[in-house]
Design a protein around this motif. Structure first.
Motif, PDB file in Angstrom:
ATOM      1  N   LEU A  68      55.647   8.373 -52.979  1.00  9.60           N
ATOM      2  CA  LEU A  68      55.850   9.030 -52.701  1.00  9.60           C
ATOM      3  C   LEU A  68      57.790   8.842 -51.474  1.00  9.60           C
ATOM      4  O   LEU A  68      58.906   8.727 -51.136  1.00  9.60           O
ATOM      5  N   GLN A  69      58.058   6.753 -52.137  1.00 12.13           N
ATOM      6  CA  GLN A  69      59.226   6.691 -50.894  1.00 12.13           C
ATOM      7  C   GLN A  69      60.352   7.086 -51.719  1.00 12.13           C
ATOM      8  O   GLN A  69      61.993   7.101 -51.476  1.00 12.13           O
ATOM      9  N   PHE A  70      60.039   7.182 -52.923  1.00  8.65           N
ATOM     10  CA  PHE A  70      61.269   8.038 -53.659  1.00  8.65           C
ATOM     11  C   PHE A  70      61.946   9.681 -53.105  1.00  8.65           C
ATOM     12  O   PHE A  70      63.008  10.159 -54.574  1.00  8.65           O
ATOM     13  N   ALA A  71      61.035  10.099 -53.010  1.00 10.27           N
ATOM     14  CA  ALA A  71      60.597  11.383 -52.779  1.00 10.27           C
ATOM     15  C   ALA A  71      62.252  12.152 -52.716  1.00 10.27           C
ATOM     16  O   ALA A  71      62.521  12.897 -53.195  1.00 10.27           O
ATOM     17  N   PRO A  72      62.744  11.728 -51.153  1.00  5.93           N
ATOM     18  CA  PRO A  72      63.959  12.180 -50.484  1.00  5.93           C
ATOM     19  C   PRO A  72      64.982  12.559 -51.200  1.00  5.93           C
ATOM     20  O   PRO A  72      65.574  13.670 -51.885  1.00  5.93           O
TER      21      PRO A  72
END
Lengths: 405, 291, 536
Positions: C466-470
């Motif tokens: 999730l931390q790579f999403a933006p």
């Protein structure tokens, strides 16, 4: 070392100034994870150094470019000069400075810390403990030879989250059922192997990335100085499950590590005991569903339909096309008739799960799953997905086939 | 540097020609057929066959066309030089091809096999983890999971084959001398002798392969030794075959009255190729059979 | 196909100056301009095919679990994207420029071996079809689709792969044959066909860049072809080149692949690095700066690129000394590349610059390829590469190097030579829009990828944490914009080639242009320099 410290301090100042507005979230968002081993700190130092140097080089380059575009446009500079090379000793001297500077940057400023770090990384002597790491398609297996324990570590993110049918938890795709537990402040030698294709063991906070090559051994080492949970991923394309084989390391103080070893030993002994136990069909199916989801669903899919052409379905009545060796193996084992997957003899089924099918992606589970788990998953497969064989497999049956082979 | 010796003669630019595109089509069929065939699809044989037939036909037509142009005298010095350079660069690319195969042999023998055995070294920290606990580095080697096999004795057929190919290098040079001196009987005899030597070489080579399979147990499956042995000798044999076919074509053309003492590029190109094949064999003899 | 009457054909050839009509003009072409144009058209077409695949990849990565593609299809798409862009888009386009321009630049009547030239071209569509055919076969129930191993085709994943892999290896063999034939032709042409007075050190820089490129192709492509044959025998005939159980080594394939693959980077790069100085000099209205330095740099890059390949394999577990050698030798390449940059700066410095579209793209090349080069310096560090290798940092790096370099260069060269080839000017306004939107969108796609890589996102994964999403969403949106922008480019070149609205181009086309190709009318007649021009 003190020189390095000064440099490091100065660097963080420069970097801080350069990225002031986003400095607050820097570490979390776009920088390396906080290093917890000597190698990772070395690498972060090199990275920061690089960042500053290439930022300066880039600024100089783009500055010159913008200047000349502005000052030497036709509007401001009507007659073009005609020089084609440096003239005279002074100009040659000036022209060669960038290259001398580049060589110094390459071989001194960057080369020396790089060499230091490369040698440090290669120095596996004096390890206090050894862990064998074996990569499989698509999960990791860890063994502690000194303690006689070992287990496989599978992705624990539920399929529903991957299919977007449930909200994702914080460590989506970076969580496992059984993390690698390591003691802090001890030099741990990792001996890496692979059972099928090339994978790569990578935990960013350790600064270590090591390919594992089937049939060969690789080694690397870590010395973690801070307790915590560190997450990484396979870093070499290894097939369809490449994104789904995370590495989770739990670093604990040495005393706590000994406790964990004792607990783990007890747990494994209990598992051994299950091999001679008997279970009800319901118990087996319940356990089998869990085992299937974490070990089999990556290929055969959680609905048992497989991936047409690549991975055979478990579900009843679904036709299948696959590579010649796979079809031959399935046919020989009675699993494949008239283009349909059918329920073959139980011992063949057990053998396939125990030993895999060489030449195809179907791996051997003999070393990773206990006899009880294999009994459970086979019972589940034969009594779900539209299959109604009614077979109940006892752990002892599996254990007998395992030993007999 | 490239003074045009015939200033009034423009460089010959052939008219639009169907051969290149059809030859590409033939190679497409060959590639497609091979890819289908190795995956056990029967259609592969048919596609391969069609591709091969088409390729042979186009090669005949294309070379026939070029020979016709040459006889009609449309090629001058500049065209001749272009052909020569073209052939030399082509042979260079072939040299790289064989060099990479020798590189593979070097890697397997001197890096891969010792590396695999190094895990078992007495003081290695890795010894308890070695995937191949009883493996030792030696050459020939069929790998840790390989079956036993025997190797071909270099001083039997291979030595004889060396002699054959070296003499064929001499006979083809003798033929060339005959051509240059206008002694066409010597040319024909030299060519025929060279072809005969080449064909004998191939016959011995086939016999050796069959012996390897039937008696020595040395096959493609015999680990890295078998793999490197057969790929190197196999590709060399393929090149000898091509060379022999080209020599036969030269002999046929000689019979037809082609080639003059001054103008015989095709013949020279084939001799270059033949010498290249010779040199590769010497390397093979030393590094594959002998050492 | 039978050999027609020779003498009549001959007179036909010598006296006729108009292209033949109909489809045979292209199928049977022997004219270097026609073959060059076919290479360009094929390459641009494949650029859009590869681009479409890129859009699929970025759609899949729009959110962490987007399901545009199955993981299996995702692996196939990234593989074919790489192979198509490298072998079927960039290489054919630069070869197209070579075919079209080299005879014009050196005052030759044509390429030295015209029929061989056409053969080299027509092998390309054959190979491209073989590459993607497995998708078609899958539709009718044969096989599992195309090769899915990544374009690096690492063993033993490639040994495990479905029938698509065989098609890919066969396609690479055809591509190798095609490149070898094109290279032989270019080398012979430059050695043979130069007009009197066109000595080696008077050759235009572009010609020199192709001499080195062709030498590199002949020096490395046969090795990859040998490797592909070994892959096929390992897959189907029981050999053990890449398998430890027979004494082989999977890493050997990595060596073979990168022995080819690293020079390949320069094969992609050098031709546009050779075109760049022409464009910069034209719009700076200044002579080329440091001609000899550039030529020698090309030679140095050519030689060095052959001996640094294993810097792609720092994490493969090679011995420490080997890693150190490859690190130190790789660092040395930065010097000749820096010399090129220095000469480009020297060429525009104190010029009298105008900023037409080709110049904008040329300057964009310097900036973007500069970023690619600087991050390459970082990656050469065998220690730090532990962190960068196989992450999005690497992906961003080589896209800056290969889009920022060759593709920006190709845009620059297409706009630069399109008026020469078609006789009409392209739309300058559309061209400038194309440049600025491309520059902005490109950075939007790939700048976030540097950050993603540093934050720890591995490449070649369809789903991510999730931390790579933006940043992935930003990158994907950028990719959609970048793709849409290329439609402007397509419209602009089609309009120039087939429309009548563009202004008529003069022989010289650009105020500051020089070189033999600009002494000919625009478009040049079908046959040019039948009698060699005089070089003073």
């Amino acid at each position: 070392m003190s020189g390095e410290k000064v440099l490091r301090l100065g660097l963080s100042g420069v970097i801080g100034a350069a990225f002031l507005p986003v400095r607050a979230q820097a570490r979390a968002f776009y920088n390396f994870q906080t290093p917890v081993t000597p190698i990772a700190r070395d690498v972060l130092f090199i990275h920061d150094l690089f960042l500053v140097i290439i930022a300066i080089l880039f600024a100089a380059g783009i500055g010159l470019l913008l200047y000349t575009v502005y000052a030497h446009s036709r509007r401001r500079h009507r007659t073009a000069a005609t020089f084609t090379q440096p003239v005279g000793r002074k100009q040659w001297l000036w022209a060669s400075t960038p290259f001398v500077a580049l060589l110094i940057i390459d071989y001194v400023v960057l080369g020396i810390p790089a060499l230091h770090s490369i040698w440090a990384l290669a120095d596996t002597r004096g390890a206090e403990m050894t862990v064998q790491v074996t990569a499989h398609q698509w999960h990791w297996q860890y063994q502690y030879p000194a303690y006689g324990i070992g287990f496989s570590s599978d992705l624990s993110t539920p399929a529903r989250q991957i299919d977007d049918r449930a909200p994702k938890d914080k460590h989506f795709l970076l969580e496992v059922n059984h993390p690698l537990v390591l003691p802090t402040h001890e030099k741990v030698l990792l001996v890496l192997a692979s059972s099928d294709v090339i994978h790569a063991f990578w935990v960013p906070a350790f600064g270590v990335k090591q390919d594992v090559v089937p049939g060969y051994l690789r080694q690397t080492w870590v010395e973690i100085d801070k307790p915590g949970v560190y997450r990484g991923q396979c870093a070499e394309l290894c097939g369809v499950g490449h994104a789904f084989m995370p590495i989770v390391v739990q670093a604990v103080p040495p005393a706590q590590f000994q406790h964990w070893v004792a607990a783990e030993r007890a747990r494994e002994a209990a598992v051994q005991a299950t091999a001679s136990a008997t279970y009800s069909e319901a118990q087996l199916i319940l356990r089998g569903r869990q085992i299937f989801q974490s070990n089999c669903a990556a290929c055969h899919q959680s609905n048992g339909l497989g991936l047409p052409g690549a991975f055979p379905p478990i579900a009843a009545g679904h036709p299948f096309a696959a590579s010649a060796p796979m079809l031959a193996a399935l046919r020989a084992r009675g699993f494949y008739r008239h283009g349909l997957i059918v329920e073959g003899p139980v011992p063949n089924h057990i053998r396939i799960v125990l030993h895999g099918i060489p030449g195809t992606p179907m791996p051997s589970f003999a070393a990773q799953l206990s006899a009880a788990d294999i009994a459970a998953v086979i019972t589940y497969e034969r009594n779900d997905f539209g299959n109604h064989t009614g077979d109940v497999i006892e752990p002892a049956t599996v254990a007998a086939l395992k030993d007999g082979h | 540097m490239n003074a045009v010796t015939e200033p009034h003669r423009p460089y010959y630019i052939p008219n639009p020609s169907p051969y290149p595109v059809v030859l590409s089509g033939a190679l497409f069929l060959l590639g497609l057929g091979a890819a289908l065939r190795v995956n056990a699809l029967t259609a592969g044989w048919w596609v391969l066959g069609a591709g091969a037939l088409l390729a042979v036909y186009v090669l005949f037509a294309w070379f026939g066309r070029v020979i016709g142009e040459s006889r009609a005298g449309v090629y001058g010095l500049q065209e001749d030089r272009a052909f020569r350079w073209g052939m030399l660069w082509f042979i260079t690319s072939e040299v790289v091809f064989f060099a990479s195969l020798f590189g593979v042999l070097f890697y397997e023998r001197n890096i891969a096999v010792p590396w695999l055995a190094s895990f078992n070294a007495p003081h290695s920290a890795l010894a308890p983890f070695s995937p191949w606990p009883h493996f030792t580095a030696q050459w020939p080697n069929g790998g840790p999971a390989g079956q036993g096999f025997e190797v071909v004795n270099p001083w039997g057929i291979p030595a004889l084959n060396t002699l054959l190919l070296l003499s064929s290098g001499v006979t083809v040079t003798w033929a060339h001398a005959g051509l240059r001196a206008g002694r066409r009987t010597q040319l024909k005899a030299g060519l025929a002798l060279t072809i005969a030597l080449g064909v004998t070489f191939l016959g011995f080579q086939l016999h050796e392969f069959s012996e390897a399979y039937r008696v020595l147990g040395l096959t493609l499956h015999s680990g890295v030794y078998g793999a490197t042995f057969f790929i190197l000798t196999g590709f060399h044999g393929l090149h000898v075959t091509i060379g022999a076919i080209m020599l036969a074509a030269m002999l046929a053309r000689t019979w037809r009255g082609d080639f003059t003492p001054e103008n015989h590029f095709a013949f020279e190109a084939v001799t270059w190729y033949w010498h290249f094949v010779d040199v590769v064999w010497l390397m093979l003899f030393v590094f594959v059979y002998w050492l | 196909m039978s050999a027609a009457n020779l003498s009549s054909e001959q007179s036909h050839a010598q006296h006729h100056d108009a292209p033949p009509r109909g489809i045979t003009r292209w199928l049977y072409a022997t004219n270097h301009k026609d073959i060059g144009v076919m290479y360009l058209v094929f390459g641009v077409l494949m650029f859009f095919v590869g681009g479409l695949l890129a859009e699929l990849i970025r759609s899949e990565l729009l959110t962490p679990t987007m399901r545009v593609l199955t993981p299996e299809a995702y692996n196939q798409v990234i593989t074919i994207h790489g192979l198509v862009m490298v072998f079927a888009a960039v290489m054919p386009i630069t070869t197209g420029f070579a075919n079209y321009l080299i005879p014009l630049m050196i005052g030759a009547p044509d390429m030295a071996l015209p029929r061989l030239n056409n053969w080299g071209f027509w092998l390309l569509p054959a190979a491209a079809v073989l590459l993607v055919l497995p998708w078609g076969l899958k539709l009718i129930g044969i096989g599992t689709g195309t090769i899915d191993t990544g374009w690096t085709m690492y063993a033993p994943l490639s040994i495990q792969a479905g029938p698509g892999a065989d098609f890919a290896f066969v396609a690479v063999l055809l591509l190798g044959l095609s490149s070898t034939m094109a290279s032989i032709n270019i080398l012979v042409t430059v050695a043979q066909q130069r007009a009197p007075g066109m000595s080696w050190l008077r050759l235009p820089v572009f010609v020199w860049s192709w001499v080195i490129t062709a030498l590199l192709l002949i020096a490395v492509f046969p090795a990859l072809m040998a490797g592909c044959i070994m892959q096929i025998t390992d897959r189907h005939f029981g050999t053990h080149f890449f398998s430890a159980s027979g004494g082989g080594d999977p890493v050997l394939w990595e060596h073979i692949f990168w022995f080819f693959g690293h020079p390949e980077v320069y094969i992609l790069l050098l031709p546009t690095a050779g075109l760049l100085p022409h464009i910069l000099a034209t719009f700076a209205r200044k002579p080329l700066y440091g001609y000899k330095a550039q030529v020698y740099s090309f030679c140095a890059i050519g030689v060095m690129s052959i001996v640094v390949w294993a810097h792609h394999m720092f994490t493969s577990g090679m011995p420490t000394d080997v890693n150190i050698y490859f690190m130190l030798s790789t660092m040395a390449i930065s010097v000749p590349v820096a010399v090129l940059f220095f000469c480009w700066f020297g060429t525009i410095w104190r010029g009298s610059m105008t900023f037409e579209t080709p110049m904008l793209f040329a300057l964009g090349y310097i900036v973007l390829f500069g970023i690619g080069g600087l991050t390459g310096l970082v990656l050469s560090d065998a220690a730090a590469d532990q962190q960068y290798h196989n992450t999005y940092f690497l992906v961003a790096h080589f896209h800056y190097a290969l889009f920022g370099g060759p593709i920006m260069g190709i845009f620059a060269a297409l706009y630069y030579y399109l008026p020469k080839m078609t006789g009409r000017m392209y739309s300058e306004i559309l061209g400038r829009w194309h440049f600025w939107l491309t520059l902005a969108a490109f950075n939007l796609v790939f700048m976030p990828q540097f950050l993603l890589g540093i934050a720890g996102m591995p490449r070649r994964i369809p789903d991510y944490a999730l931390q790579f999403a933006p940043l992935n969403m930003v990158s994907s949106i950028g990719a959609f914009a970048l793709g849409a922008t290329q439609l402007l480019f397509l419209y602009n070149i089609l309009r120039t080639a087939f429309g009548t609205s563009g202004a008529v181009a003069s022989a010289r086309v650009w105020e500051g242009s020089s070189g033999l190709e600009f002494t000919l009318p625009s478009p040049p007649p079908f046959h040019t320099f039948a009698t060699p021009p005089a070089i003073d």
